[in-house]
Scaffold this motif. Structure first.
Motif, PDB file in Angstrom:
ATOM      1  N   LEU A 238       0.959  -1.366  -0.093  1.00 45.00           N
ATOM      2  CA  LEU A 238       0.251  -0.288  -0.311  1.00 45.00           C
ATOM      3  C   LEU A 238       0.979   1.353   0.167  1.00 45.00           C
ATOM      4  N   ASN A 239       0.627   2.184  -0.915  1.00 44.73           N
ATOM      5  CA  ASN A 239       1.823   3.252  -1.243  1.00 44.73           C
ATOM      6  C   ASN A 239       0.945   4.854  -0.009  1.00 44.73           C
ATOM      7  N   PHE A 240       0.470   4.641   0.435  1.00 47.11           N
ATOM      8  CA  PHE A 240      -0.009   5.203   1.287  1.00 47.11           C
ATOM      9  C   PHE A 240      -0.045   5.250   2.773  1.00 47.11           C
ATOM     10  N   SER A 241      -0.305   5.509   3.353  1.00 42.76           N
ATOM     11  CA  SER A 241      -0.440   5.463   5.318  1.00 42.76           C
ATOM     12  C   SER A 241      -1.884   5.798   5.583  1.00 42.76           C
ATOM     13  N   PHE A 242      -3.101   4.859   6.442  1.00 39.51           N
ATOM     14  CA  PHE A 242      -4.498   5.146   6.707  1.00 39.51           C
ATOM     15  C   PHE A 242      -4.315   6.629   6.858  1.00 39.51           C
ATOM     16  N   GLY A 243      -5.754   6.991   6.611  1.00 43.52           N
ATOM     17  CA  GLY A 243      -5.774   8.251   7.323  1.00 43.52           C
ATOM     18  C   GLY A 243      -5.504   9.597   6.498  1.00 43.52           C
ATOM     19  N   ASP A 244      -4.083   9.125   4.943  1.00 47.64           N
ATOM     20  CA  ASP A 244      -4.363   9.590   4.351  1.00 47.64           C
ATOM     21  C   ASP A 244      -5.920   9.891   3.502  1.00 47.64           C
ATOM     22  N   PHE A 245      -5.493  11.310   2.300  1.00 45.96           N
ATOM     23  CA  PHE A 245      -6.064  11.290   1.051  1.00 45.96           C
ATOM     24  C   PHE A 245      -5.669  11.679   0.306  1.00 45.96           C
ATOM     25  N   VAL A 246      -5.903  10.438  -0.902  1.00 49.76           N
ATOM     26  CA  VAL A 246      -5.982  10.311  -1.901  1.00 49.76           C
ATOM     27  C   VAL A 246      -6.029  10.299  -3.170  1.00 49.76           C
ATOM     28  N   VAL A 247      -6.085  10.551  -4.492  1.00 48.08           N
ATOM     29  CA  VAL A 247      -7.153  11.321  -5.234  1.00 48.08           C
ATOM     30  C   VAL A 247      -7.522  10.417  -6.269  1.00 48.08           C
ATOM     31  N   LYS A 248      -8.427  10.214  -7.225  1.00 49.79           N
ATOM     32  CA  LYS A 248      -8.555   9.582  -8.547  1.00 49.79           C
ATOM     33  C   LYS A 248      -6.846   9.844  -9.715  1.00 49.79           C
ATOM     34  N   ASP A 249      -6.763   8.478  -9.965  1.00 47.80           N
ATOM     35  CA  ASP A 249      -5.980   7.984 -10.858  1.00 47.80           C
ATOM     36  C   ASP A 249      -5.041   7.938 -10.391  1.00 47.80           C
ATOM     37  N   PHE A 250      -4.417   7.649  -9.101  1.00 49.11           N
ATOM     38  CA  PHE A 250      -3.252   7.892  -8.225  1.00 49.11           C
ATOM     39  C   PHE A 250      -2.381   6.252  -7.999  1.00 49.11           C
ATOM     40  N   PRO A 251      -1.445   5.676  -8.162  1.00 40.89           N
ATOM     41  CA  PRO A 251      -0.664   5.207  -8.227  1.00 40.89           C
ATOM     42  C   PRO A 251      -0.585   4.280  -6.524  1.00 40.89           C
ATOM     43  N   ILE A 252      -1.410   3.644  -5.909  1.00 44.31           N
ATOM     44  CA  ILE A 252      -2.212   3.737  -4.315  1.00 44.31           C
ATOM     45  C   ILE A 252      -1.489   2.427  -4.104  1.00 44.31           C
ATOM     46  N   ILE A 253      -1.216   1.640  -4.599  1.00 46.94           N
ATOM     47  CA  ILE A 253      -1.291   0.356  -5.153  1.00 46.94           C
ATOM     48  C   ILE A 253       0.397  -1.270  -5.755  1.00 46.94           C
ATOM     49  N   SER A 254       1.075  -1.042  -5.264  1.00 47.18           N
ATOM     50  CA  SER A 254       1.762  -1.739  -5.875  1.00 47.18           C
ATOM     51  C   SER A 254       2.149  -3.418  -5.396  1.00 47.18           C
ATOM     52  N   VAL A 255       1.589  -4.111  -7.125  1.00 49.92           N
ATOM     53  CA  VAL A 255       1.534  -5.113  -6.752  1.00 49.92           C
ATOM     54  C   VAL A 255       3.147  -6.346  -6.999  1.00 49.92           C
ATOM     55  N   PHE A 256       3.598  -7.167  -6.467  1.00 52.65           N
ATOM     56  CA  PHE A 256       4.970  -7.571  -7.256  1.00 52.65           C
ATOM     57  C   PHE A 256       4.395  -8.584  -7.913  1.00 52.65           C
ATOM     58  N   SER A 257       4.539  -8.767  -8.589  1.00 54.17           N
ATOM     59  CA  SER A 257       4.266 -10.312  -9.361  1.00 54.17           C
ATOM     60  C   SER A 257       4.907 -10.291 -11.062  1.00 54.17           C
ATOM     61  N   THR A 258       4.738 -11.332 -10.938  1.00 50.33           N
ATOM     62  CA  THR A 258       5.535 -12.865 -12.668  1.00 50.33           C
ATOM     63  C   THR A 258       4.852 -11.991 -13.599  1.00 50.33           C
ATOM     64  N   VAL A 259       3.344 -11.148 -13.440  1.00 48.19           N
ATOM     65  CA  VAL A 259       1.969 -11.322 -14.433  1.00 48.19           C
ATOM     66  C   VAL A 259       1.504 -10.218 -14.098  1.00 48.19           C
ATOM     67  N   PRO A 260       1.199  -8.833 -14.943  1.00 49.88           N
ATOM     68  CA  PRO A 260       0.448  -7.655 -14.156  1.00 49.88           C
ATOM     69  C   PRO A 260      -1.109  -8.269 -13.481  1.00 49.88           C
ATOM     70  N   PRO A 261      -1.446  -7.686 -12.907  1.00 48.56           N
ATOM     71  CA  PRO A 261      -2.466  -8.143 -12.426  1.00 48.56           C
ATOM     72  C   PRO A 261      -3.630  -7.872 -13.095  1.00 48.56           C
ATOM     73  N   CYS A 262      -5.098  -9.231 -13.741  1.00 47.99           N
ATOM     74  CA  CYS A 262      -6.734  -8.893 -14.262  1.00 47.99           C
ATOM     75  C   CYS A 262      -7.266  -7.768 -13.786  1.00 47.99           C
ATOM     76  N   ALA A 263      -7.636  -7.044 -14.379  1.00 47.07           N
ATOM     77  CA  ALA A 263      -9.373  -6.902 -13.948  1.00 47.07           C
ATOM     78  C   ALA A 263      -9.168  -6.453 -13.335  1.00 47.07           C
ATOM     79  N   ASP A 264     -10.150  -8.142 -12.916  1.00 51.86           N
ATOM     80  CA  ASP A 264     -10.898  -9.062 -11.615  1.00 51.86           C
ATOM     81  C   ASP A 264     -10.024  -8.976 -10.187  1.00 51.86           C
ATOM     82  N   THR A 265      -9.123  -9.098 -10.407  1.00 50.60           N
ATOM     83  CA  THR A 265      -7.801  -8.992  -8.879  1.00 50.60           C
ATOM     84  C   THR A 265      -7.452  -7.523  -9.101  1.00 50.60           C
ATOM     85  N   GLN A 266      -7.507  -6.597  -9.563  1.00 46.00           N
ATOM     86  CA  GLN A 266      -7.779  -5.301  -9.459  1.00 46.00           C
ATOM     87  C   GLN A 266      -8.899  -4.930  -8.617  1.00 46.00           C
ATOM     88  N   ASP A 267      -9.949  -5.336  -9.353  1.00 48.28           N
ATOM     89  CA  ASP A 267     -11.069  -5.014  -8.676  1.00 48.28           C
ATOM     90  C   ASP A 267     -11.925  -5.471  -7.042  1.00 48.28           C
TER      91      ASP A 267
END
Length: 437
Positions: A238-267
């Motif tokens: 999680l690229n934020f601290s709990f209680g932070d205000f986040v804006v739309k389209d901000f990269p709030i989460i980093s996923v470390f994986s060998t394959v990119p997360p699919c749309a269902d996983t992102q949801d």
């Protein structure tokens, strides 16, 4: 289209003032529909003395009751908003929304509006025949009973509202809700899967998940994220601290994986985030500390000038910080092999101390009682701290002592302060005399 918005709106509705109020109103409306839609004719004969001889008598009574209820609602909530506005100007505007969303206020509002709608439905549905039968007459008397119940609630409502805006009640409420958040944090740390350690650099490719909405993220369903990471063989940061205000389209989460997360996983990842309007003290203990700090500095403003309230807030902050010093917040969930599944940012203690105590010292540094209260708080907290944390507390105490030395020039003031510098049991290195300038 964001498929998560309906679920977020449903979650926000459950936490809003409209949820419990709407449930109570629905009960009243259901009762009114049952009264006008069902004709019960086999009632006992001894109830016939309650029948109205003239239909105009029942309608006049109902019209009088609904007019009185509308006046009661207007008077009650105009007075409440006046009181809450005054409380917001004296303490903090953040407290006004919290007071209005209390369950007892929702109960009263629901009974008020439900009674009005119940009587309105009785007025809209005409009575069959020349006079109301026993069933409809009892419905009118029930409406009168609802009004009496509303009057009783009005008395308790005024009492509860007047008590809720007193500073003792406000600080105690913040204290209890923040303690509840700290207990949750401590209980979470008892699970062996939750640890506190530095996040290792993951060699897998990193993919970002972007926020689809803006707002305050106060918490997340960590268990669901960990299970998802375990099943997908990936790690979530999680690229934020709990209680932070986040804006739309901000990269709030980093996923470390060998394959990119699919749309269902992102949801699924985004659905685990809990957005809250404003700052929730029950979900994030730092919000409780900062709100107590804000009440303290608001009371120190020249327009209010109430150092007693500031000292009360310092006492509550000391209680909460002593509990925070006895635990180590976890920042990671690991599996049985020690592999990181989910990690997030945790505010360090030095940052927390500076955020909470520095504004109070800044605005109350000229007040002798505030500085002495801060010194007493640091001496108390030193008894709960380890060696590393003691050094943080020591630096803050030295800063307050410097402020005292700069402001206290009169010999009487110097004697008063020096007599209290080393009072009490503490683990700090505090001089017996104020340093000379």
């Amino acid at each position: 289209m964001d498929m998560l918005k309906p679920f977020r709106r449903l979650r926000n509705l459950k936490d809003s003032i409209a949820y419990l109020t709407s449930v109570i109103i629905a009960v009243y409306i259901g009762l009114a529909i049952a009264v006008v839609g069902v004709n019960v004719s086999n009632l006992p004969n001894f109830l016939k003395f309650m029948n109205f001889d003239n239909p105009d008598t029942a309608r006049t009574l109902l019209a009088t009751l609904i007019a009185g209820m509308i006046s009661l609602v207007v008077f009650s909530f105009s007075m409440v908003m006046s009181v809450l506005t005054q409380a917001g100007s004296n303490f903090s505007n953040k407290l006004v929304f919290g007071l209005m969303t209390e369950k007892r206020h929702q109960h009263v509002l629901g009974h008020y509006l439900g009674t009005i709608l119940y009587i309105l439905i009785l007025l809209l549905v005409p009575v069959g025949g020349d006079t109301p039968d026993t069933w409809r007459s009892l419905a009118v008397y029930l409406g009168a009973g609802m009004v009496i119940n509303s009057l009783v609630l009005f008395v308790f409502f005024i009492h509860a509202t007047s008590q809720s805006v007193q500073i003792n009640a406000i600080t105690q409420g913040l204290l209890r809700s923040t303690q509840s958040s700290l207990r949750k944090l401590k209980k979470r740390g008892e699970n062996s899967c939750y640890v506190n350690k530095c996040c290792d650099v993951n060699q897998k490719p990193c993919y970002y998940v972007y926020s689809r909405d803006s707002g305050y993220i106060q918490n997340a369903e960590i268990e669901n994220l960990a299970e998802l990471s375990r099943n997908k063989n990936m790690a979530i940061k999680l690229n934020f601290s709990f209680g932070d205000f986040v804006v739309k389209d901000f990269p709030i989460i980093s996923v470390f994986s060998t394959v990119p997360p699919c749309a269902d996983t992102q949801d699924k990842i985004l659905s685990a985030l809990q957005y809250v309007e404003g700052e929730s003290t029950k979900d994030h203990y730092v919000n409780g500390l900062t709100q107590l700090m804000e009440v303290a500095i608001k009371s120190l403003s020249p327009g209010i000038n109430d150092p007693g309230t500031a000292r009360l807030c310092i006492h509550q902050i000391t209680e909460l910080m002593s509990q925070r010093l006895t635990l180590t917040p976890c920042n990671m969930v690991i599996d049985k092999k020690g592999r990181c599944l989910v990690s997030w940012n945790v505010e360090k203690l030095d940052s927390l101390f500076f955020r909470v105590f520095n504004p109070i010292l800044h605005y109350g540094g000229d007040d002798l009682s505030i500085c002495l209260s801060l010194i007493k708080a640091f001496k108390t907290l030193s008894n709960f701290a380890n060696e590393e944390d003691k050094s943080i507390i020591q630096r803050h105490a030295e800063r307050v002592i410097k402020v005292l030395a700069d402001n206290c020039q009169d010999p009487l003031e110097v004697h008063f302060v020096e007599a209290r510098l080393n009072e009490g049991i503490h683990c700090l290195s505090i001089p017996s005399e104020l340093p000379s300038n």
